[in-house]
Design a protein around this motif. Structure first.
Motif, short mmCIF file in Angstrom:
data_model
loop_
_atom_site.label_atom_id
_atom_site.label_comp_id
_atom_site.label_asym_id
_atom_site.label_seq_id
_atom_site.Cartn_x
_atom_site.Cartn_y
_atom_site.Cartn_z
N CYS A 156 -2.57 -4.59 -18.77
CA CYS A 156 -2.27 -3.23 -17.91
C CYS A 156 -1.04 -2.31 -18.52
O CYS A 156 0.02 -2.88 -18.67
N CYS A 195 1.67 -2.01 -15.35
CA CYS A 195 2.54 -3.18 -14.43
C CYS A 195 2.52 -4.27 -15.67
O CYS A 195 3.38 -5.27 -15.42
N CYS A 231 -7.04 -2.29 -13.40
CA CYS A 231 -6.04 -3.33 -13.16
C CYS A 231 -6.26 -3.72 -11.85
O CYS A 231 -6.21 -3.18 -10.92
N CYS A 284 -2.60 -3.87 -9.84
CA CYS A 284 -1.79 -2.61 -9.33
C CYS A 284 -2.71 -1.57 -9.19
O CYS A 284 -2.34 -0.54 -8.77
N PHE A 291 -4.37 0.19 -11.35
CA PHE A 291 -4.30 1.35 -12.32
C PHE A 291 -5.66 1.40 -13.18
O PHE A 291 -6.40 0.58 -13.36
ZN LIG Z 1 -1.32 -2.93 -13.46
#
Ligand SMILES: [Zn+2]
Length: 179
Positions: free
Chosen positions: A12, A15, A30, A33, A35
């Motif tokens: 990612c 993160c 992700c 997180c 994302f």
């Molecule tokens: Zn992430």
């Protein structure tokens, strides 16, 4: 459609955890997180430039992908740029000539493999007028240029797919008598 870059993106970018999954053919998600990362289609312009003898301006690619193969002049639009502005800029950079008027011809999807990433492209082809070819020279990312009759072009000499399709459409439109 499969995501052509599924094998490349594992970590990612936000993160840093190795928990990035393919979400669909153009995006990654992700699992840690939330994302979301998109590799959207990029826009590019193709310039269809004929000289007064009805010969089409064709270039030779200086770099990969398809280094040494034929291409049609043009390139990727920069952020904030119209395709018309992109073509005027690219044709000045690549060939040192000035485009006068531009008329939309067609659009074609393409893929472009560069340093292991497969980019999806939408190429927009425009018929472009050029009044003065006196200053023409091969610059930037082209190594040579040629003026060729539509009915004499060998499509297999072109390295990327979209120029082949555009040439087919040009032939259908401008060489109707031959088909
Ligand atoms: Zn992430």
């Amino acid at each position: 459609m499969e995501n052509p870059n599924a094998h490349l993106f594992k970590y990612c970018p936000q993160c840093g955890v190795k928990n990035l999954f393919v979400s669909d053919e153009k995006s990654f998600l992700c699992g840690s997180c939330d994302f979301k990362f998109y590799l959207n289609t990029a826009a590019a312009g193709i310039a269809l430039i004929f000289n007064k003898n009805d010969k089409l301006l064709v270039t030779k690619r200086k770099h990969d992908p398809a280094k040494g193969m034929l291409d049609l002049p043009g390139g990727f639009a920069d952020p904030g740029e119209t395709i018309e502005e992109c073509l005027i800029r690219e044709i000045k950079e690549e060939l040192n000539i000035e485009i006068g008027s531009l008329n939309y011809f067609c659009s074609v999807p393409n893929t472009y493999l560069y340093k292991n990433i497969t980019y999806s492209i939408t190429d927009f082809a425009f018929l472009c007028s050029v009044n003065n070819f006196d200053t023409i020279q091969a610059c930037d990312d082209i190594s040579d240029f040629y003026f060729m009759k539509l009915n004499e072009l060998d499509k297999n000499a072109f390295g990327l797919e979209s120029p082949k399709i555009v040439i087919d459409r040009l032939r259908m439109q401008f060489l109707k008598k031959a088909f």
